[in-house]
Design a protein around this motif. Sequence first.
Motif, mmCIF file in Angstrom:
data_model
loop_
_atom_site.group_PDB
_atom_site.id
_atom_site.type_symbol
_atom_site.label_atom_id
_atom_site.label_comp_id
_atom_site.label_asym_id
_atom_site.label_seq_id
_atom_site.Cartn_x
_atom_site.Cartn_y
_atom_site.Cartn_z
ATOM 1 N N SER A 84 -2.057 -7.564 5.372
ATOM 2 C CA SER A 84 -2.197 -8.443 4.211
ATOM 3 C C SER A 84 -2.126 -7.593 2.949
ATOM 4 O O SER A 84 -2.524 -6.423 2.957
ATOM 5 C CB SER A 84 -3.528 -9.204 4.234
ATOM 6 N N GLU A 85 -1.613 -8.181 1.887
ATOM 7 C CA GLU A 85 -1.482 -7.492 0.602
ATOM 8 C C GLU A 85 -1.881 -8.452 -0.511
ATOM 9 O O GLU A 85 -1.199 -9.469 -0.730
ATOM 10 C CB GLU A 85 -0.053 -6.987 0.418
ATOM 11 N N THR A 86 -2.987 -8.152 -1.167
ATOM 12 C CA THR A 86 -3.505 -8.977 -2.256
ATOM 13 C C THR A 86 -3.392 -8.204 -3.562
ATOM 14 O O THR A 86 -3.911 -7.083 -3.658
ATOM 15 C CB THR A 86 -4.977 -9.350 -2.003
ATOM 16 N N PHE A 87 -2.713 -8.781 -4.538
ATOM 17 C CA PHE A 87 -2.483 -8.094 -5.810
ATOM 18 C C PHE A 87 -2.744 -9.028 -6.985
ATOM 19 O O PHE A 87 -2.520 -10.241 -6.898
ATOM 20 C CB PHE A 87 -1.041 -7.584 -5.899
ATOM 21 N N CYS A 191 5.751 4.652 3.984
ATOM 22 C CA CYS A 191 4.794 3.573 4.234
ATOM 23 C C CYS A 191 3.364 3.997 3.971
ATOM 24 O O CYS A 191 2.427 3.311 4.367
ATOM 25 C CB CYS A 191 4.978 3.022 5.637
ATOM 26 N N ASN A 192 3.192 5.118 3.260
ATOM 27 C CA ASN A 192 1.916 5.425 2.636
ATOM 28 C C ASN A 192 1.838 4.770 1.262
ATOM 29 O O ASN A 192 0.895 5.007 0.506
ATOM 30 C CB ASN A 192 1.732 6.941 2.516
ATOM 31 N N PHE A 193 2.840 3.944 0.945
ATOM 32 C CA PHE A 193 2.887 3.122 -0.259
ATOM 33 C C PHE A 193 2.958 1.660 0.166
ATOM 34 O O PHE A 193 3.176 1.348 1.332
ATOM 35 C CB PHE A 193 4.107 3.469 -1.113
ATOM 36 N N VAL A 194 2.809 0.747 -0.812
ATOM 37 C CA VAL A 194 2.855 -0.686 -0.540
ATOM 38 C C VAL A 194 4.153 -1.316 -1.042
ATOM 39 O O VAL A 194 4.703 -2.217 -0.413
ATOM 40 C CB VAL A 194 1.640 -1.405 -1.159
ATOM 41 N N GLY A 399 17.829 -0.652 -16.027
ATOM 42 C CA GLY A 399 17.320 -0.642 -14.667
ATOM 43 C C GLY A 399 15.810 -0.769 -14.647
ATOM 44 O O GLY A 399 15.159 -0.839 -15.699
ATOM 45 N N GLU A 400 15.254 -0.828 -13.449
ATOM 46 C CA GLU A 400 13.811 -1.010 -13.268
ATOM 47 C C GLU A 400 13.200 0.228 -12.629
ATOM 48 O O GLU A 400 13.802 0.842 -11.736
ATOM 49 C CB GLU A 400 13.556 -2.234 -12.383
ATOM 50 N N THR A 401 12.000 0.576 -13.060
ATOM 51 C CA THR A 401 11.276 1.721 -12.522
ATOM 52 C C THR A 401 9.890 1.284 -12.062
ATOM 53 O O THR A 401 9.226 0.513 -12.745
ATOM 54 C CB THR A 401 11.134 2.827 -13.583
ATOM 55 N N ALA A 402 9.484 1.778 -10.898
ATOM 56 C CA ALA A 402 8.145 1.498 -10.375
ATOM 57 C C ALA A 402 7.421 2.818 -10.133
ATOM 58 O O ALA A 402 7.983 3.742 -9.546
ATOM 59 C CB ALA A 402 8.224 0.695 -9.082
ATOM 60 N N ILE A 403 6.188 2.884 -10.598
ATOM 61 C CA ILE A 403 5.320 4.040 -10.365
ATOM 62 C C ILE A 403 4.112 3.539 -9.575
ATOM 63 O O ILE A 403 3.483 2.551 -9.966
ATOM 64 C CB ILE A 403 4.869 4.690 -11.682
ATOM 65 N N GLU A 404 3.794 4.215 -8.477
ATOM 66 C CA GLU A 404 2.718 3.730 -7.606
ATOM 67 C C GLU A 404 1.787 4.872 -7.205
ATOM 68 O O GLU A 404 2.242 5.981 -6.889
ATOM 69 C CB GLU A 404 3.304 3.083 -6.346
ATOM 70 N N MET A 405 0.496 4.579 -7.214
ATOM 71 C CA MET A 405 -0.509 5.486 -6.658
ATOM 72 C C MET A 405 -1.331 4.709 -5.646
ATOM 73 O O MET A 405 -1.760 3.586 -5.909
ATOM 74 C CB MET A 405 -1.419 6.062 -7.737
ATOM 75 N N ASP A 420 -4.524 0.121 -4.257
ATOM 76 C CA ASP A 420 -3.202 0.482 -4.764
ATOM 77 C C ASP A 420 -3.050 0.081 -6.228
ATOM 78 O O ASP A 420 -3.534 -0.981 -6.653
ATOM 79 C CB ASP A 420 -2.137 -0.224 -3.923
ATOM 80 N N VAL A 421 -2.362 0.926 -6.995
ATOM 81 C CA VAL A 421 -2.058 0.659 -8.398
ATOM 82 C C VAL A 421 -0.558 0.833 -8.603
ATOM 83 O O VAL A 421 0.010 1.846 -8.173
ATOM 84 C CB VAL A 421 -2.824 1.610 -9.340
ATOM 85 N N GLN A 422 0.087 -0.141 -9.259
ATOM 86 C CA GLN A 422 1.518 -0.045 -9.543
ATOM 87 C C GLN A 422 1.792 -0.392 -11.004
ATOM 88 O O GLN A 422 1.218 -1.345 -11.540
ATOM 89 C CB GLN A 422 2.313 -0.980 -8.634
#
Length: 449
Positions: A84-87, A191-194, A399-405, A420-422
């Motif tokens: 599950s992924e809740t954001f 897959c250590n990211f969402v 274009g689009e850029t995503a940064i994730e921690m 997770d933070v994006q």
Amino acid sequence: MAHRIPMFALLAGCCLLAAAPVTSAHAKEPSVETEPGKGEPEITAAPVAAIAPIPFEETMTGDWGGLRTRLKGSGISLRADYVSETFSAVDGGVRRGTAYTQQIRAGMDFDMGKIAGWSGAIFHVTLNDRRGVGISADYVGNRLPIQEAYGGQYVRLGEVSYEQNLLDSKLNLRLGYFAMGNDLGGMALGCNFVNAAFCAHPLSLSGDSGWYNYPNARWGAAIRYRPRADIALRTGIYQVNPDLGNEGNAFHPFAGGSTGVILPFEVEYDPGLRTDSRVLPGHYKVGVYYDTSRAARLGGGEKVTARYGVYILADQMILREGSGGRGLSLFGQFTANPEASAQITRWYAAGVVKTGTLRGRDADTLALGIVHAQFDPRLRRAHAETAGILEGYAALPAGETAIEMSYGFQARRWLSIRPDVQYIIEPGSFAFRSTRNALALGCQVRMQF
């Protein structure tokens, strides 16, 4: 309707559930479908007594009083997992809000060596069910999905395939109805990211051709050959049929609508499989693919007679701590596609993953990554001309850029929790609009049943 959950309560609950330490070096984060048969010896018939009991810690429901072990000894392995992924979109984007999505996957693997004496043969069946709301689709409005488990929110047939290992498992064949991405173009470290841009394939592969990833299945034949332990060659032939992505065809694998086939070729070098234990593990993949389908030429004009692309994927551990899995790894991705047929013409990604964080948290991970998808200049130019934008296409986002921690708590061997933070830069790029950069906070939960 989106499920509205206070973010402070969500994150606090994640941290409380993850409080129990995991020190086992065998704990492993569940991930997307991985390469079948990798590293496994040729399967031969074995008596039930030779099958070790399934450890209770491996799955939430345990060994069912020994039933799972007995079934495995008879050649039947059962598997099921939940994610599950809740954001919450807390700033920027199209609007604020909270969204929950989930996936339940269940399947069976039949060891035909034990069942029928066919040495090295396995028959796979998988069902997949997705439900919920997309934070990208309904709130942020961006192209790179913040939730990996969102897309095709219905139950479907995910796989019916026959796998055969030959030549001491150097040669692996798979035939049937399955996801092409099970075998090609994947990066398990992602897959250590969402965000689906990291886990587990570059979206430019599936967005610009008939390439398809799990849970989407098509008819195909996959071939993997290992001339030596650390080198793998992969190829095959796979059906291109956009209509099989429709909900009405979720259980109709023979539905019409084929437009051609896709022909890939990939070479992987995996130094971690060498006999020298001093070599740090890593994966280096170079691939090409050719889609025979005719498709509309982007920006106007006649159709293109084929679509194609190239990709380079690499990850490498650069620091290892002790004899377990603790260490620091880097990764990078690059893909290129022609402007005539590709919505994403260039793809760049890079990041770092630390496995083993605090003392006693050997299976936890800390990951930081950035990905940029370059929007086709032809489409931007055509839109600028149609819309009468005086400054021209250069005035539109490129274009689009995503940064994730992300931090992955391995709370149990069967349970991982990932706060997770994006941060999404230019989330309106692929809709030809300027949209405020977006911040999304959330949590992913994975369970093995």
